[in-house]
Design an enzyme around this catalytic site. Structure first.
Site, PDB file in Angstrom:
ATOM      1  N   HIS A   1     -28.628  41.469   3.757  1.00 37.46           N
ATOM      2  CA  HIS A   1     -28.175  42.592   2.943  1.00 37.46           C
ATOM      3  C   HIS A   1     -28.717  42.565   1.526  1.00 37.46           C
ATOM      4  O   HIS A   1     -29.296  43.544   1.041  1.00 37.46           O
ATOM      5  CB  HIS A   1     -26.641  42.626   2.879  1.00 37.46           C
ATOM      6  CG  HIS A   1     -26.145  43.504   1.776  1.00 37.46           C
ATOM      7  ND1 HIS A   1     -25.780  42.999   0.545  1.00 37.46           N
ATOM      8  CD2 HIS A   1     -26.008  44.845   1.690  1.00 37.46           C
ATOM      9  CE1 HIS A   1     -25.422  43.997  -0.245  1.00 37.46           C
ATOM     10  NE2 HIS A   1     -25.546  45.122   0.420  1.00 37.46           N
TER      11      HIS A   1
ATOM     12  N   ARG B   1       0.831  -1.208   0.000  1.00 35.60           N
ATOM     13  CA  ARG B   1       0.000   0.000   0.000  1.00 35.60           C
ATOM     14  C   ARG B   1       0.870   1.264   0.000  1.00 35.60           C
ATOM     15  O   ARG B   1       1.818   1.367   0.780  1.00 35.60           O
ATOM     16  CB  ARG B   1      -0.908   0.034   1.227  1.00 35.60           C
ATOM     17  CG  ARG B   1      -1.848  -1.156   1.357  1.00 35.60           C
ATOM     18  CD  ARG B   1      -2.612  -1.071   2.677  1.00 35.60           C
ATOM     19  NE  ARG B   1      -3.484  -2.206   2.899  1.00 35.60           N
ATOM     20  CZ  ARG B   1      -4.749  -2.278   2.491  1.00 35.60           C
ATOM     21  NH1 ARG B   1      -5.274  -1.264   1.827  1.00 35.60           N
ATOM     22  NH2 ARG B   1      -5.477  -3.355   2.735  1.00 35.60           N
TER      23      ARG B   1
ATOM     24  N   GLN C   1      -6.737  -0.100   7.873  1.00 37.79           N
ATOM     25  CA  GLN C   1      -6.486   1.318   7.669  1.00 37.79           C
ATOM     26  C   GLN C   1      -7.430   2.123   8.565  1.00 37.79           C
ATOM     27  O   GLN C   1      -8.564   1.730   8.799  1.00 37.79           O
ATOM     28  CB  GLN C   1      -6.728   1.728   6.202  1.00 37.79           C
ATOM     29  CG  GLN C   1      -6.323   3.163   5.893  1.00 37.79           C
ATOM     30  CD  GLN C   1      -6.269   3.433   4.394  1.00 37.79           C
ATOM     31  OE1 GLN C   1      -5.790   2.607   3.636  1.00 37.79           O
ATOM     32  NE2 GLN C   1      -6.756   4.574   3.978  1.00 37.79           N
TER      33      GLN C   1
ATOM     34  N   GLU D   1     -11.016   1.057   7.533  1.00 38.27           N
ATOM     35  CA  GLU D   1     -11.198  -0.104   6.659  1.00 38.27           C
ATOM     36  C   GLU D   1     -10.942  -1.362   7.482  1.00 38.27           C
ATOM     37  O   GLU D   1      -9.946  -1.443   8.197  1.00 38.27           O
ATOM     38  CB  GLU D   1     -10.252  -0.033   5.464  1.00 38.27           C
ATOM     39  CG  GLU D   1     -10.545   1.141   4.544  1.00 38.27           C
ATOM     40  CD  GLU D   1      -9.642   1.157   3.319  1.00 38.27           C
ATOM     41  OE1 GLU D   1      -9.050   0.097   2.998  1.00 38.27           O
ATOM     42  OE2 GLU D   1      -9.526   2.227   2.697  1.00 38.27           O
TER      43      GLU D   1
END
Length: 867
Positions: free
Chosen positions: A824, A116, A308, A296
């Site tokens: 405004h 990874r 992860q 994950e």
């Protein structure tokens, strides 16, 4: 292991520079009891720099990448592909290959590996660039792992990653890549877990997506996922998908998509108890890390492995609270038409001067309305008041009350009203009241200017602190509030009764045109008068067209030209009256027109080009005549009705009240911003002294301190440079956040909805704030400095504040994403007779620049017209 290859267990979250974001997060997870992370190691950024960073041929090509235009996709694609080829062709040093091979040998030899990418710029607390680089599953064999490490390094230069860095001015040479190698998990099920619901941002709700087999099928979209929501250890929502296909590891390496086993197609990927166990695991990780997480996970033999975890960077921060009570926060920025982040000094000034207690989060200000919503006696008033300002806020608050799950217990007594001092006393229709209030405000500002000019050091800060209390008193002076409320109530009365009696919709829009004392409307017309002074002098006009907007000295050079002295005097006079204004003016740290006069030049030159002499007086007189004509028409029609004389007399009284009082509504804020300029000028002198004495490094360092902190710095001549640096970084990150209108203490972003009614299909619905219908070319403007509008254009933008007023004299209509009846853009659109619809969500995305649109300012919607 060498510094090039380190075990995951030796890494923690502080080592992003060595292991990249993913590696640092995974290493931290190995330190949490009860969290299983597959065994693995990290090939560090040291190795990347040895192989890639020190290669002159690659460095030369990175320099070429830096010079590219981020919009030139074809050139970026070719140049980035060349860099990737060079990296993948590099031969790794023998000692590095040996270290990787030994590390692979220490892992389970019977399994494949996940390889990874872990870039140093991904999975950070304030930004996530995940997905820009590549990862590979089920890589088999040590040499295959070595080969895929090179591929991961090369993926730091995908077209997407290169373009991103170019757009964000990130040096390609500073980007670095680590690579994580872990034992491959042959998952029975996999998916993602969010410890805050990504749909609502509710921190108490865990969201879980699950598929059968590897999670790659979820990421790639190859499989529908089961979806669960868990709150307080209970599954509160579930959706089970049919799963015709799944992704599995292939024995020789890699993965493949295959038909799912028949028995799994309609079955949940997880049992309910597994869902709850996973949710608890997510909470454990979140508690350890201290922030909501995107996780994950894999399920193997009924046990969860985490592959992860990264921060969820899209969540809007919740105002801090330690009382254990539920809170409901309403965005101040949506009320003030400034949803951009504010710097700490700006936040603290607003907190000290502007009304009820305010809380800061994400660089924005919030008011907690939970106590009022919890009170049966007060909730209708607060929903009504905030709903009148912004219907989407009102609808969101009504939703919260209907649900009843985000409010504290009802109080024993009704909480105080929304304004200090309660509702104002009734007031007579007397124009002298308005002129007296304006004169008092002017005198107070002038006295403040004289006082601050003579002070420095701690005495200056003390004087500003004392005047902030005076400013608050002026803003909420009972007579001033009575004037404002009388104007608003009269307009509401007219709209309600003339609708009932005559079928007139929003009649007050016309009846309030060209009212006296509207300082913001006068500001737009006054710039037309400045254009009249400049227009007769071609050399002056040509000179101003060539001025760099950043040049602050052009006024000095202007006087040397024929007609230049008069032009300069006209601009200077305008700045003396309106130079305190700017985009985002409620933040005292913003640059004012008087500090940067060049900001006015586009609007001023547009007026020179697009209008004839005397346009300001003609426009004001036209509006006054239209209001008078409308008044005569309405009164004549009323007198023809049963009881018509009484109705006409009461209507005339209300018209007189609204025309007497409506214009004043803009003045208290004008007085406030006038004071802000004086504060800023005085603090600027103090900042220059602090820089000269080396107490701070830059003059604008003071903007990243609260007022109390700045006072202490001035008193002690000592500053916390680390705090200032951290505040700068936080402020930069806040620009990526979109503030919701309503936010609960659980982090839930509660959204309101409009009622479509009889509006046509496909129309964009908003709030009708200025009557009439207009068709024209949409000009989508994101920043005032970039505005390029022609007469007849329709301005489409996120919001407008008073600094946008000069554009209103040119355009034919207005559409904004934020706003309500009294904000405004609505006030000035009515004053100038521009059809306007505000509060149109995502208007700047759904309407294309240059597209023809029709604005229905009476009915409250926008049509997109076919060419």
């Amino acid at each position: 292991m060498s510094s090039d290859v380190v075990d995951l267990r030796s890494i923690d979250r502080a080592q992003v520079a060595l292991a990249g974001g993913k590696g640092a997060n995974l290493g931290e997870l190995t330190r949490i009891d009860g969290v299983h992370v597959p065994a693995g190691f990290c090939v560090t950024t040291d190795a990347y720099r040895r192989v890639v960073g020190d290669d002159p041929a690659i460095g030369e090509r990175l320099d070429r990448l830096t010079a590219l235009d981020p919009a030139d996709r074809d050139t970026i694609a070719a140049a980035s592909a060349e860099v990737r080829r060079l990296i993948e062709a590099r031969t790794l040093p023998g000692d590095l290959v040996d270290s990787i091979t030994r590390a692979v040998g220490r892992l389970d030899a019977d399994t494949g590996f996940a390889v990874r990418s872990s870039a140093t710029a991904e999975d950070l607390p304030t930004a996530s660039f995940a997905g820009q680089q590549d990862s590979y599953l089920n890589v088999v064999g040590a040499m295959a792992v070595v080969d895929h490490i090179s591929r991961c390094w090369a993926s730091l230069f995908t077209e997407r990653a290169v373009t991103y860095r170019l757009r964000n001015s990130i040096d390609h040479r500073t980007a670095s890549m680590a690579v994580i190698v872990q034992e491959m998990v042959a998952a029975d099920a996999a998916g993602v877990l969010f410890t805050a619901d990504p749909a609502t941002s509710n921190r108490r709700v865990t969201a879980i997506e699950a598929v059968v087999g590897l999670g790659e099928s979820l990421v790639s979209g190859a499989a529908e996922s089961d979806s669960y929501r868990v709150r307080d250890d209970e599954i509160v929502a579930r959706s089970i998908a049919t799963k015709p296909r799944t992704v599995r590891a292939v024995p020789g390496g890699g993965t493949e998509e295959r038909p799912a086993d028949a028995r799994h197609r309609d079955q949940p990927a997880l049992a309910d108890e597994q869902v709850l166990e996973l949710a608890r695991l997510g909470r454990r990780i979140e508690a350890h890390v201290g922030a909501p997480q995107d996780i994950e996970w894999c399920l193997v033999d009924n046990a969860f492995a985490i592959v992860q975890s990264r921060p969820i960077t899209t969540l809007f921060p919740v105002p801090p609270s330690d009382d254990g009570q539920p809170h409901v926060y309403v965005s101040v920025g949506h009320q003030q038409m400034m949803t951009d982040p504010m710097k700490p000094l700006g936040i603290s000034f607003w907190q000290l001067s502007a009304g009820p207690p305010m809380h800061a989060a994400g660089g924005r200000l919030w008011v907690d309305v939970a106590p009022r919503l919890a009170s049966p006696a007060a909730r209708a008033a607060v929903i009504g008041a905030l709903g009148a300002s912004d219907p989407l806020i009102g609808d969101a608050l009504a939703t919260i009350v209907d649900r009843g799950d985000a409010l504290p217990p009802p109080p024993d007594e009704a909480p105080p009203g929304p304004l200090p001092g309660g509702p104002p006393e009734p007031i007579e229709t007397d124009p002298a009241i308005v002129t007296e209030l304006i004169e008092q405000n002017r005198a107070s500002v002038a006295a403040l200017g004289r006082e601050l000019a003579a002070l420095s050091g701690a005495a200056l800060l003390d004087a500003i602190g004392a005047d902030l209390a005076e400013l608050k008193r002026v803003l909420f002076d009972p007579r001033s509030m009575a004037v404002i409320m009388a104007g608003m109530a009269s307009a509401e009365w007219l709209n309600e009764h003339l609708q009932e009696w005559l079928g007139e919709t929003n009649a007050a829009d016309t009846l309030t045109r060209s009212v006296p004392h509207n300082v913001t409307a006068e500001m737009g017309l006054a710039l037309l008068d400045v254009a009249d002074v400049i227009r007769p002098h071609p050399e002056v006009v040509a000179f101003l067209r060539g001025v760099d907007a950043a040049d602050e000295r052009f006024l000095d050079e202007l006087a040397a030209l024929p007609g230049g002295a008069a032009a300069r005097d006209a601009i200077v006079d305008y700045l003396e009256r309106y130079g305190m204004r700017c985009v985002g003016e409620i933040d005292i740290t913003r640059t004012r027109w008087s500090e940067h006069p060049g900001a006015l030049l586009p609007a001023l030159l547009g007026n020179v080009d697009n209008f004839e002499p005397g346009a300001a007086a003609r426009r004001f007189e036209r509006g006054r005549r239209e209001a008078e004509q409308k008044e005569r028409e309405v009164l004549e029609r009323l007198r023809a009705l049963p009881h018509g004389d009484a109705r006409a007399d009461e209507t005339k009284r209300m018209i007189d009240r609204v025309r007497t009082f409506a214009g004043y509504r803009e003045y208290p804020k004008y007085g406030m911003i006038s004071r802000y300029l004086l504060y800023k000028q005085a603090l600027g002198r103090e900042a220059r002294r602090l820089v000269a004495d080396r107490v701070i490094g830059e003059e604008d360092d003071i903007f990243f301190l609260t007022f109390a902190e700045l006072a202490e710095v001035v008193r002690t001549d000592r500053a916390d440079h680390a705090l200032i640096r951290r505040r700068r970084e936080e402020f930069a990150s806040y620009h990526a956040l979109t503030p919701p209108r309503v936010l609960t203490s659980d982090g839930e972003e509660v959204t309101g909805t409009y009622r479509r009614g009889d509006r046509p299909a496909g129309a964009l619905i908003g709030v009708a704030v200025s009557t009439g219908t207009v068709e024209g070319r949409a000009r989508v403007v994101h920043h005032l400095a970039e505005a390029d509008v022609d007469p007849g254009d329709i301005l489409v933008t996120r919001y407008t504040d008073p600094s946008w007023t000069p554009l209103f004299v040119t355009v034919a209509g207005l559409v904004t994403e934020v706003g309500g009846l009294m904000t405004h853009g609505a006030v000035i659109a009515r004053e100038y007779g521009l059809p306007a619809v505000v509060g149109v969500e995502r208007a700047t995305e759904l309407i294309s620049d240059g597209e023809r649109i029709r604005v229905h300012g009476t009915a409250g919607y926008v049509e997109l017209l076919a060419e």
